[in-house]
Design an enzyme around this catalytic site. Structure first.
Site, short mmCIF file in Angstrom:
data_model
loop_
_atom_site.label_atom_id
_atom_site.label_comp_id
_atom_site.label_asym_id
_atom_site.label_seq_id
_atom_site.Cartn_x
_atom_site.Cartn_y
_atom_site.Cartn_z
N ARG A 113 8.08 4.18 -4.85
CA ARG A 113 8.19 3.21 -3.75
C ARG A 113 7.22 2.06 -3.94
O ARG A 113 7.54 0.90 -3.64
CB ARG A 113 7.97 3.90 -2.40
N TYR A 136 0.82 -1.20 0.00
CA TYR A 136 0.00 0.00 0.00
C TYR A 136 0.85 1.25 0.00
O TYR A 136 2.06 1.18 0.22
CB TYR A 136 -0.95 0.00 1.21
N LYS A 181 6.51 -2.00 1.79
CA LYS A 181 5.33 -1.41 2.43
C LYS A 181 4.15 -2.37 2.30
O LYS A 181 3.19 -2.14 1.56
CB LYS A 181 5.01 -0.03 1.86
N ARG A 231 -7.67 -20.47 -2.58
CA ARG A 231 -6.68 -20.30 -1.53
C ARG A 231 -5.57 -21.35 -1.61
O ARG A 231 -5.82 -22.54 -1.51
CB ARG A 231 -7.36 -20.36 -0.15
N GLU A 260 11.96 2.47 14.16
CA GLU A 260 11.01 3.48 13.65
C GLU A 260 9.72 3.36 14.44
O GLU A 260 9.59 2.52 15.32
CB GLU A 260 10.74 3.26 12.16
N LEU A 279 11.00 1.29 7.10
CA LEU A 279 10.41 1.77 5.85
C LEU A 279 11.09 3.10 5.51
O LEU A 279 11.19 3.99 6.36
CB LEU A 279 8.90 1.99 6.00
N HIS A 307 -1.15 -21.09 -0.63
CA HIS A 307 -0.10 -20.14 -0.25
C HIS A 307 0.76 -19.72 -1.43
O HIS A 307 1.14 -18.56 -1.55
CB HIS A 307 0.78 -20.72 0.85
N1 PDD Z 1 2.72 5.12 7.41
N2 PDD Z 1 7.36 3.73 8.90
C1 PDD Z 1 6.21 3.03 8.90
C2 PDD Z 1 6.18 1.70 9.57
C3 PDD Z 1 5.07 3.56 8.25
O1 PDD Z 1 3.93 2.87 8.23
C4 PDD Z 1 5.15 4.85 7.65
C5 PDD Z 1 3.98 5.46 6.94
C6 PDD Z 1 6.37 5.54 7.71
C7 PDD Z 1 6.54 6.90 7.08
O2 PDD Z 1 6.53 6.82 5.67
P1 PDD Z 1 6.00 8.03 4.78
O3 PDD Z 1 6.76 9.23 5.19
O4 PDD Z 1 6.30 7.61 3.40
O5 PDD Z 1 4.53 8.16 5.07
C8 PDD Z 1 7.46 4.94 8.32
C9 PDD Z 1 1.55 5.50 6.67
C10 PDD Z 1 1.32 6.97 6.63
C11 PDD Z 1 0.39 4.72 7.23
O6 PDD Z 1 0.57 3.53 7.46
O7 PDD Z 1 -0.69 5.28 7.41
#
Ligand code: PDD
Length: 285
Positions: free
Chosen positions: A52, A33, A149, A100, A182, A207, A102
């Protein structure tokens, strides 16, 4: 106003917008996403978000579902139909629908695409930034490829809930060596006593945030000293400032970690300035 979602080629009222029960995103979290900020009806840093997305998809060997231009049209149309001025647009791409199993579905299975958009409370966010937010720390129990992501976010969900239950806005993941990786949905930063801005280097353990990249550009342009390295919770507690970054929250000062004040317990000057100036360095299209 009824909200509208884009689902596999159609714009539908949210109540009728649904995916197949054998969608692999639903059954296996087999999807990725992006969340992109919407400001004044325009997309912030669309190009970097699509870049990304392409990388996340390619790491998981899911095909890009449509051209960048077509994706841009769908994102904008979803923003327009939902009358979003200040908020976010959410894009999810799953591996597709199949019985379904895997292992990957047969070659040629189309990825599924869902886009939603909504307004956020901009004034409320500014108030929160003016006060600063609290974070808690939790062990980083995620898999080793969180640079992708992926929608597989169970540890992040549990961490965020733990934060909420302790009156905090965010949870910072801490690795086995005691270093902050993070936040559950944001990148983590500190400003040391001697004015160095520190955020963890981007490898497979975080991320690589788009907001992070723009903040790095802003720091460079302003001649501030940046260190991309891991920092410990103790170092954060001894820091002058701390903050978090994400597309939905931009830059948010952190004033407490595990109940203890950071710096003088008020939002820091650098974090506040970065929040104020951020959009001068971001692309809006
Ligand atoms: N989250 N780290 C994680 C685990 C994240 O889920 C996000 C973003 C970031 C920051 O990434 P960016 O600056 O590209 O938004 C770092 C989004 C906003 C969310 O899950 O809603």
């Amino acid at each position: 106003m009824s909200r509208i979602a884009y689902v596999n080629g159609r714009y539908l009222p949210l109540a009728q917008a649904s995916v197949n029960v054998e969608d692999r995103g639903y059954q296996f979290s087999d999807g990725v996403y992006e969340v992109c900020e919407v400001r004044g009806g325009r997309l912030v840093d669309e190009r970097r978000h699509i870049e990304r997305l392409r990388r996340s998809l390619s790491e998981l060997r899911i095909a890009m579902p449509m051209s960048d231009a077509a994706l841009g049209v769908v994102l904008r149309e979803t923003v327009r139909r939902n009358k979003v001025r200040w908020g976010i647009v959410y894009l999810q791409v799953n591996r597709g629908v199949a019985h379904r199993d895997h292992a990957f579905p047969p070659a040629g299975t189309s990825p599924s695409v869902v886009v939603t958009a909504r307004n956020l409370d901009a004034a409320g966010a500014d108030r929160m930034a003016a006060d600063g937010v609290a974070v808690i720390t939790v062990p980083d129990n995620r898999w080793e490829r969180v640079d992708i992501k992926s929608v597989s976010l169970l540890p992040n969900v549990l961490a965020k809930q733990a934060a909420r239950e302790q009156g905090a806005r965010e949870a910072w993941f801490v690795d086995k060596q005691g270093r902050v990786t993070e936040g559950s949905s944001s990148n983590a930063w500190i400003v040391t006593r001697d004015g160095k801005v520190v955020t963890r280097h981007a490898d497979h353990a975080i991320l690589k945030g788009i907001t992070r990249a723009v903040v790095i550009d802003a720091l460079k342009e302003q001649g501030l000293e940046l260190e991309e390295r891991a920092f410990t919770v103790d170092e954060a507690l001894a820091a002058r400032e701390a903050f978090i970054t994400s597309a939905s929250q931009v830059v948010l000062p952190v004033v407490r970690i595990d109940g203890k004040p950071v710096g003088n317990g008020a939002p820091g000057l650098i974090a506040s300035a970065l929040r104020r100036d951020f959009h001068r360095f971001a692309e809006a299209t």
